[in-house]
Design an enzyme around this catalytic site. Structure first.
Site, mmCIF file in Angstrom:
data_model
loop_
_atom_site.group_PDB
_atom_site.id
_atom_site.type_symbol
_atom_site.label_atom_id
_atom_site.label_comp_id
_atom_site.label_asym_id
_atom_site.label_seq_id
_atom_site.Cartn_x
_atom_site.Cartn_y
_atom_site.Cartn_z
ATOM 1 N N GLY A 1 0.808 -1.222 0.000
ATOM 2 C CA GLY A 1 0.000 0.000 0.000
ATOM 3 C C GLY A 1 0.838 1.266 0.000
ATOM 4 O O GLY A 1 2.070 1.232 -0.137
ATOM 5 N N CYS B 1 -0.765 11.074 11.784
ATOM 6 C CA CYS B 1 0.160 11.967 11.070
ATOM 7 C C CYS B 1 0.005 13.442 11.459
ATOM 8 O O CYS B 1 0.993 14.186 11.482
ATOM 9 C CB CYS B 1 -0.001 11.798 9.565
ATOM 10 S SG CYS B 1 -1.698 11.826 8.995
ATOM 11 N N GLN C 1 -4.324 19.709 5.711
ATOM 12 C CA GLN C 1 -3.735 18.385 5.523
ATOM 13 C C GLN C 1 -3.738 17.949 4.060
ATOM 14 O O GLN C 1 -4.725 18.101 3.344
ATOM 15 C CB GLN C 1 -4.485 17.357 6.390
ATOM 16 C CG GLN C 1 -4.350 17.674 7.873
ATOM 17 C CD GLN C 1 -4.981 16.647 8.790
ATOM 18 O OE1 GLN C 1 -5.575 17.034 9.795
ATOM 19 N NE2 GLN C 1 -4.864 15.375 8.492
ATOM 20 N N SER D 1 -2.518 12.989 0.351
ATOM 21 C CA SER D 1 -1.936 11.642 0.510
ATOM 22 C C SER D 1 -2.284 11.039 1.863
ATOM 23 O O SER D 1 -2.242 9.821 2.023
ATOM 24 C CB SER D 1 -0.416 11.683 0.327
ATOM 25 O OG SER D 1 0.176 12.496 1.315
ATOM 26 N N GLY D 2 -2.639 11.876 2.824
ATOM 27 C CA GLY D 2 -3.032 11.367 4.141
ATOM 28 C C GLY D 2 -4.298 10.533 4.088
ATOM 29 O O GLY D 2 -4.559 9.732 4.995
ATOM 30 N N LYS E 1 -8.605 12.196 17.221
ATOM 31 C CA LYS E 1 -7.245 11.672 17.435
ATOM 32 C C LYS E 1 -6.317 12.792 17.892
ATOM 33 O O LYS E 1 -5.501 12.616 18.795
ATOM 34 C CB LYS E 1 -6.708 11.050 16.136
ATOM 35 C CG LYS E 1 -7.387 9.755 15.759
ATOM 36 C CD LYS E 1 -6.872 9.260 14.409
ATOM 37 C CE LYS E 1 -7.815 8.212 13.833
ATOM 38 N NZ LYS E 1 -7.601 7.967 12.418
ATOM 39 N N ARG F 1 -8.910 19.308 4.863
ATOM 40 C CA ARG F 1 -8.182 18.696 3.747
ATOM 41 C C ARG F 1 -7.988 19.762 2.670
ATOM 42 O O ARG F 1 -8.952 20.440 2.285
ATOM 43 C CB ARG F 1 -8.992 17.512 3.193
ATOM 44 C CG ARG F 1 -8.254 16.706 2.160
ATOM 45 C CD ARG F 1 -7.163 15.824 2.744
ATOM 46 N NE ARG F 1 -7.689 14.707 3.508
ATOM 47 C CZ ARG F 1 -6.942 13.998 4.376
ATOM 48 N NH1 ARG F 1 -5.679 14.286 4.578
ATOM 49 N NH2 ARG F 1 -7.479 13.004 5.043
ATOM 50 N N HIS G 1 1.640 18.053 5.995
ATOM 51 C CA HIS G 1 0.545 18.679 6.748
ATOM 52 C C HIS G 1 1.063 19.969 7.396
ATOM 53 O O HIS G 1 2.055 19.951 8.141
ATOM 54 C CB HIS G 1 0.059 17.739 7.864
ATOM 55 C CG HIS G 1 -0.657 16.512 7.375
ATOM 56 N ND1 HIS G 1 -1.065 16.334 6.069
ATOM 57 C CD2 HIS G 1 -1.071 15.401 8.043
ATOM 58 C CE1 HIS G 1 -1.686 15.158 5.956
ATOM 59 N NE2 HIS G 1 -1.692 14.579 7.133
ATOM 60 N N THR H 1 3.567 11.217 5.196
ATOM 61 C CA THR H 1 3.785 9.770 5.021
ATOM 62 C C THR H 1 5.190 9.347 5.453
ATOM 63 O O THR H 1 5.471 8.162 5.516
ATOM 64 C CB THR H 1 3.512 9.291 3.578
ATOM 65 O OG1 THR H 1 4.424 9.936 2.686
ATOM 66 C CG2 THR H 1 2.084 9.553 3.170
HETATM 67 P P1 NAP Z 1 -3.453 1.155 1.544
HETATM 68 O O1 NAP Z 1 -2.723 1.880 0.469
HETATM 69 O O2 NAP Z 1 -4.881 0.808 1.305
HETATM 70 O O3 NAP Z 1 -2.635 -0.239 1.829
HETATM 71 C C1 NAP Z 1 -3.163 -1.249 2.646
HETATM 72 C C2 NAP Z 1 -2.226 -2.436 2.716
HETATM 73 O O4 NAP Z 1 -2.847 -3.465 3.498
HETATM 74 C C3 NAP Z 1 -1.942 -3.099 1.350
HETATM 75 O O5 NAP Z 1 -0.668 -3.712 1.397
HETATM 76 C C4 NAP Z 1 -3.029 -4.173 1.253
HETATM 77 O O6 NAP Z 1 -2.678 -5.263 0.424
HETATM 78 C C5 NAP Z 1 -3.058 -4.647 2.690
HETATM 79 N N1 NAP Z 1 -4.357 -5.234 3.028
HETATM 80 C C6 NAP Z 1 -5.591 -4.739 2.781
HETATM 81 N N2 NAP Z 1 -6.553 -5.591 3.245
HETATM 82 C C7 NAP Z 1 -5.893 -6.652 3.767
HETATM 83 C C8 NAP Z 1 -6.308 -7.862 4.383
HETATM 84 N N3 NAP Z 1 -7.604 -8.151 4.571
HETATM 85 N N4 NAP Z 1 -5.353 -8.718 4.820
HETATM 86 C C9 NAP Z 1 -4.045 -8.439 4.651
HETATM 87 N N5 NAP Z 1 -3.585 -7.317 4.069
HETATM 88 C C10 NAP Z 1 -4.492 -6.421 3.644
HETATM 89 O O7 NAP Z 1 -3.406 1.938 2.917
HETATM 90 P P2 NAP Z 1 -2.334 3.062 3.420
HETATM 91 O O8 NAP Z 1 -2.741 4.414 2.942
HETATM 92 O O9 NAP Z 1 -0.972 2.538 3.105
HETATM 93 O O10 NAP Z 1 -2.582 3.032 5.002
HETATM 94 C C11 NAP Z 1 -2.160 1.943 5.794
HETATM 95 C C12 NAP Z 1 -2.401 2.257 7.257
HETATM 96 O O11 NAP Z 1 -1.649 3.398 7.638
HETATM 97 C C13 NAP Z 1 -3.859 2.582 7.596
HETATM 98 O O12 NAP Z 1 -4.160 2.031 8.867
HETATM 99 C C14 NAP Z 1 -3.875 4.093 7.634
HETATM 100 O O13 NAP Z 1 -4.889 4.589 8.476
HETATM 101 C C15 NAP Z 1 -2.505 4.408 8.207
HETATM 102 N N6 NAP Z 1 -1.950 5.712 7.871
HETATM 103 C C16 NAP Z 1 -1.898 6.168 6.608
HETATM 104 C C17 NAP Z 1 -1.312 7.420 6.343
HETATM 105 C C18 NAP Z 1 -1.208 7.972 4.968
HETATM 106 O O14 NAP Z 1 -0.634 9.075 4.850
HETATM 107 N N7 NAP Z 1 -1.711 7.310 3.915
HETATM 108 C C19 NAP Z 1 -0.770 8.177 7.376
HETATM 109 C C20 NAP Z 1 -0.822 7.670 8.657
HETATM 110 C C21 NAP Z 1 -1.409 6.458 8.889
HETATM 111 P P3 NAP Z 1 -3.205 -5.389 -1.133
HETATM 112 O O15 NAP Z 1 -2.316 -4.472 -1.941
HETATM 113 O O16 NAP Z 1 -2.991 -6.818 -1.438
HETATM 114 O O17 NAP Z 1 -4.644 -4.970 -1.128
#
Ligand code: NAP
Length: 344
Positions: A12, A150, A176, A179-180, A205, A235, A242, A323
């Site tokens: 992801g 974040c 923000q 990408s968040g 949060k 946003r 951010h 990120t």
């Molecule tokens: P994302 O792009 O949707 O990636 C999710 C990851 O989890 C992918 O590797 C996906 O695999 C995997 N996944 C999804 N469903 C699954 C399942 N049922 N079993 C096992 N693996 C699974 O999400 P993201 O934006 O990277 O965010 C990830 C986490 O970080 C979230 O909890 C989010 O709240 C947190 N976060 C994100 C940010 C940000 O800036 N984006 C900042 C702080 C915190 P596949 O590719 O196979 O679907």
């Protein structure tokens, strides 16, 4: 020293940042990547829709993605980083910690749980000692450690610096980056030529996590800081970084000069990803800006500017890369601290 590491949810948006930050890391060797069952069995370069503006490291492209199951992760993996959707992480992370893995997680589940350390190494490294309590209560051989949201992580290092003056009340308004919300989070039709004055769950949060981060560990629990935080989260159409407008009221009088001195003197650590200084202070009131300043300190620094005395307390603007310092970089830094302190 080489510590063998893996990533849960490594395909992801945050997972890709982990891969970028672990490439060439002085302590960590990445061997294992997990994702959903749809990706399991594929080479990483086929499974991931790569969106980072540097190429997939060759050795990573060849790694076969595994299912997110403790039985699929080799025993010689010492440390796991987690960037799973929080609903998935809530079920799966405890299975890994029960199986003996130490997990440094970026997902939002369990951040406020009484026995889970929520850590920014420069702010509250000693909260890692809560792992003893966690292991006693849950019977885990492994451990679960979280980094904050974040937007929280952008502001809290600045609040920690001001706490020497007796932090009492904080108002914050955020701008923000998209990408968040993840790649599919906000459509272009929603965000171009627009600002969205609400981000679901974000204000809660920002109001809760600082109290835990700035609290103290008394040997058995975290005694929360009694600072009151009120947040308004927006946003805006920037890609990364951010920016936040903060008003902080303190018990002791605080001047622009004393605030800037406190920011510039914020604690730094001797860890591979820790920036020095932690906080870059700008005299130019037009800074920091997301496009110009989000990559300071390889994306790990917090930038502050526009410090001024106001009737509502000391006011300033702060910025961090959401990120990197706000997600993958924060978990990597926690991993480095876990190694340094002997938990891995
Ligand atoms: P994302 O792009 O949707 O990636 C999710 C990851 O989890 C992918 O590797 C996906 O695999 C995997 N996944 C999804 N469903 C699954 C399942 N049922 N079993 C096992 N693996 C699974 O999400 P993201 O934006 O990277 O965010 C990830 C986490 O970080 C979230 O909890 C989010 O709240 C947190 N976060 C994100 C940010 C940000 O800036 N984006 C900042 C702080 C915190 P596949 O590719 O196979 O679907």
């Amino acid at each position: 020293m080489s510590v063998t590491v893996g990533i849960l949810g490594g395909t992801g948006a945050v997972g890709q940042r982990f891969i970028q930050l672990l490439d060439g890391h002085s302590e960590f060797e990445l061997t294992t990547i997990t994702a959903s069952d749809d990706s399991a069995g594929k080479a990483y370069r086929e499974a991931a829709k790569w969106r980072i503006d540097s190429p997939i490291p060759d050795y990573v492209g060849d790694i076969e993605v595994r299912a997110t199951d403790p039985g699929e992760v080799p025993d010689d993996v010492d440390l796991l980083f987690s960037s799973l959707p929080s609903g998935v992480a809530a079920d799966v992370e405890p299975e890994f910690t029960e199986a003996g893995y130490v997990v440094s997680s970026n997902s939002s589940n369990s951040r406020m749980a009484d026995d889970v350390p929520l850590v920014i190494p420069e702010v509250n490294a000693d909260h890692l000692n809560l792992i003893e309590v966690q292991r006693d209560e849950r019977g885990w051989d492994g451990a679960l450690v979280k980094n904050p949201n974040c937007s929280t992580i952008t502001m809290v290092p600045t609040l920690a610096a001001l706490d020497a003056f007796g932090l009492e009340r904080v108002h914050v308004s955020t701008l923000q980056a998209v990408s968040g919300a993840g790649y599919d989070g906000v459509t272009s039709m929603e965000i171009i030529d627009n600002v969205i004055p609400h981000i679901g769950g974000e204000e809660e949060k920002m109001e809760a996590e600082p109290k835990k981060l700035l609290g103290s560990f008394d040997g058995s629990e975290i005694v929360q800081h009694d600072v009151d935080v009120a947040a308004s989260c927006n946003r805006v159409p920037t890609l990364d970084g951010h920016l936040e407008n903060v008003w902080a009221e303190t018990d002791e009088e605080i001047t622009k000069a004393s605030a800037e001195e406190a920011f510039a003197g914020a604690t730094t650590l001797d860890l591979p990803s820790a920036p020095d200084p932690l906080i870059e202070v700008f005299e130019d009131p037009d800074r920091p800006q997301p496009r110009l300043d989000r990559t300071l300190g390889n994306g790990m620094q917090v930038a502050v500017g526009g410090v001024q005395e106001t009737p509502a307390g000391i006011q300033y603007n702060c910025l961090a890369h959401n990120t990197i310092r706000g997600a993958a970089g924060a978990s990597v830094l926690n991993g480095e601290l876990l190694v340094e302190e002997g938990w891995v």
